[in-house]
Design a protein around this motif. Structure first.
Motif, PDB file in Angstrom:
ATOM      1  N   HIS A  74     -13.280   5.783  -0.535  1.00 28.03           N
ATOM      2  CA  HIS A  74     -12.686   5.289   0.701  1.00 28.03           C
ATOM      3  C   HIS A  74     -12.635   3.771   0.672  1.00 28.03           C
ATOM      4  N   LEU A 148      -9.006  10.756  -4.241  1.00 28.56           N
ATOM      5  CA  LEU A 148      -8.277  10.546  -2.996  1.00 28.56           C
ATOM      6  C   LEU A 148      -8.423  11.767  -2.117  1.00 28.56           C
ATOM      7  N   LYS A 150      -7.433  14.273   0.494  1.00 27.09           N
ATOM      8  CA  LYS A 150      -6.078  14.645   0.898  1.00 27.09           C
ATOM      9  C   LYS A 150      -5.971  14.843   2.411  1.00 27.09           C
ATOM     10  N   TRP A 151      -6.225  13.772   3.146  1.00 23.43           N
ATOM     11  CA  TRP A 151      -6.107  13.860   4.602  1.00 23.43           C
ATOM     12  C   TRP A 151      -4.646  13.671   5.009  1.00 23.43           C
ATOM     13  N   SER A 152      -4.360  14.060   6.243  1.00 26.39           N
ATOM     14  CA  SER A 152      -2.974  14.103   6.710  1.00 26.39           C
ATOM     15  C   SER A 152      -2.727  13.093   7.820  1.00 26.39           C
ATOM     16  N   PHE A 153      -1.534  12.481   7.786  1.00 26.37           N
ATOM     17  CA  PHE A 153      -1.108  11.607   8.867  1.00 26.37           C
ATOM     18  C   PHE A 153      -0.680  12.417  10.092  1.00 26.37           C
ATOM     19  N   ARG A 162       0.740  14.534   4.098  1.00 31.54           N
ATOM     20  CA  ARG A 162      -0.519  14.216   3.446  1.00 31.54           C
ATOM     21  C   ARG A 162      -0.444  12.856   2.781  1.00 31.54           C
ATOM     22  N   ILE A 163      -1.599  12.216   2.622  1.00 30.13           N
ATOM     23  CA  ILE A 163      -1.641  10.871   2.077  1.00 30.13           C
ATOM     24  C   ILE A 163      -1.054  10.821   0.666  1.00 30.13           C
ATOM     25  N   ASP A 164      -1.332  11.838  -0.168  1.00 30.04           N
ATOM     26  CA  ASP A 164      -0.798  11.816  -1.532  1.00 30.04           C
ATOM     27  C   ASP A 164       0.711  12.026  -1.546  1.00 30.04           C
ATOM     28  N   THR A 165       1.209  12.846  -0.614  1.00 38.09           N
ATOM     29  CA  THR A 165       2.655  13.056  -0.519  1.00 38.09           C
ATOM     30  C   THR A 165       3.362  11.785  -0.088  1.00 38.09           C
ATOM     31  N   VAL A 166       2.814  11.126   0.920  1.00 35.93           N
ATOM     32  CA  VAL A 166       3.404   9.879   1.407  1.00 35.93           C
ATOM     33  C   VAL A 166       3.372   8.813   0.315  1.00 35.93           C
ATOM     34  N   MET A 167       2.253   8.731  -0.417  1.00 41.59           N
ATOM     35  CA  MET A 167       2.143   7.767  -1.511  1.00 41.59           C
ATOM     36  C   MET A 167       3.165   8.050  -2.598  1.00 41.59           C
TER      37      MET A 167
END
Length: 317
Positions: A74, A148, A150-153, A162-167
Motif C-alpha cells: 500500500h 496490488l 484488487k480493490w474496486s472504485f 477494479r484498480i488493476d482494470t483501471v490501471m
C-alpha cells in the motif's frame, strides 16, 4: 448463441474488452513500428512479450524479495514497486528487441539478403527464445505475488472498476499519447517517418538508417514490455508459451487497424479486445482463439490495408 448474457452484462464485457484490447494494442505497436520501417513482421515480438512477463516475475520475486504469499502493498511502497517492475520489464524487453534486431536482421540486411531470409531468421530467433524459456522453466506455469490488492472504485451497470482494470486502461493510453507525440513531433520521430517513406532519400539527407531501425525495435520493445507488466499484474501468472496467443491477437490487431499505422494498431487492439469479450460471452470462451483467426481472415480478404489504411512507403531499395 446466448445474446441475453451480452445484454445483461454489456458494460462489464465492454470494460473488460477495453482493458484486454489495450494490452493487445501495446504489443501490436511493437509489430507495427518495425513493419513501418522495414516492411517486415517481427515474429519474435511475441517472445519478447513472454520474456517481459518473466522479467516482471523475476524482479518482484528475486530482486525485490516478495514471495508468492507476500501481503499486498500500500501507499508509496506499492507505487514504487509497481513503477520499478514496469520500468524493469520495459527495459528488459527493449534490450531483447535490440538484440533480436542485431541477430535476426542487421547482418542479413548488410549483406543484401531478401525479405524471406529475414523472416526465417526472425522465426528462428522466436523458436530459440520459446524453447530456451521452456527448458529453463521445465514447462511449468509460474505465479506472481499479488502485490496490488484488487480493490474496486465502484460499479457502473455491473461493470466493476477494479484498480488493476483501471490501471490497464489508463497506462496504455498515456504510453500511446507519448509515443504518438514522439513520432510526430520529435526529431528522432521524424527520422523514423522519413526512413519509413524512403530509405534511400533518408540516407541522402544524412539519417543514420541503422540507428533509426535500432530505435524502432527499442520502442517496440518498450511498449511490449509495458504490456507484459500489465498482463502479469492482472492475470498473476505466466508460462513459456504465453506469447503465442498474445502474438497472434496483437498481429491481428495491427492488421485490423492497418499494419504500419500507429493509431490503427491502437484502435485495432481495442476493437479486437472488445470483439473477443462479446464473442466469448455469446459463444463460450473456447471460441476466443477462433474469433481472432476469423477476424484476421476476414480483414485480409475484404480490407487487407486495415480500417485506417496501411502506411505506404514511397521508395524502397
Amino acid at each position: 448463441m446466448n445474446f441475453s448474457v451480452v445484454t445483461s452484462q454489456f458494460w462489464s464485457l465492454a470494460l473488460q474488452g477495453l482493458a484486454l484490447g489495450l494490452i493487445y494494442a501495446l504489443v501490436s505497436l511493437g509489430y507495427t513500428m518495425v513493419y513501418g520501417v522495414l516492411r517486415l513482421i517481427n515474429f519474435a515480438n511475441s517472445e519478447v512479450f513472454m520474456f517481459g512477463t518473466f522479467a516482471t516475475l523475476y524482479i518482484e520475486v528475486h530482486f525485490l524479495g516478495y514471495d508468492i504469499g507476500a501481503p499486498s502493498l500500500h501507499g508509496f511502497k506499492l507505487v514504487y514497486t509497481l513503477a520499478f517492475a514496469l520500468l524493469a520489464s520495459m527495459l528488459a524487453c527493449a534490450i531483447l528487441a535490440i538484440i533480436v534486431e542485431f541477430v535476426a536482421y542487421r547482418r542479413l540486411r548488410a549483406r543484401g539478403a531478401n525479405r524471406l531470409a529475414s523472416l526465417i531468421s526472425a522465426i528462428g530467433v522466436s523458436i530459440f527464445l520459446l524453447e530456451g524459456m521452456r527448458i529453463i522453466t521445465i514447462s511449468r506455469p509460474m505465479t506472481t505475488p499479488r502485490l496490488l490488492d484488487k480493490w474496486s472504485f465502484g460499479e457502473f451497470h455491473g461493470a466493476n472498476f477494479r484498480i488493476d482494470t483501471v490501471m490497464t486502461i489508463i497506462a496504455p493510453i498515456i504510453i500511446f499519447i507519448v509515443l504518438d507525440q514522439f513520432v510526430n513531433r520529435s526529431r528522432l520521430g521524424k527520422s523514423i517517418r522519413a526512413v519509413s517513406m524512403s530509405e534511400e532519400n533518408s540516407k541522402l539527407m544524412g539519417i543514420n538508417i541503422n540507428r533509426v531501425i535500432t530505435l524502432t525495435f527499442c520502442i517496440g520493445g518498450l511498449t511490449t514490455g509495458a504490456a507484459a507488466f500489465l498482463y502479469t499484474t492482472v492475470y498473476e501468472n505466466t508460462i513459456f508459451n504465453v506469447g503465442f496467443n498474445m502474438g497472434i491477437a496483437a498481429f491481428t490487431a495491427a492488421v485490423l487497424g492497418g499494419i504500419g499505422n500507429l493509431r490503427g494498431a491502437f484502435y485495432g487492439g481495442i476493437a479486437l479486445g472488445m470483439l473477443e469479450q462479446f464473442a466469448s460471452a455469446m459463444l463460450g470462451s473456447q471460441w476466443k482463439a477462433v474469433t481472432v483467426f476469423t477476424v484476421l481472415v476476414v480483414v485480409l480478404l475484404f480490407k487487407p490495408n486495415g480500417l485506417f489504411g496501411e502506411a505506404v512507403q514511397q521508395t524502397r531499395t
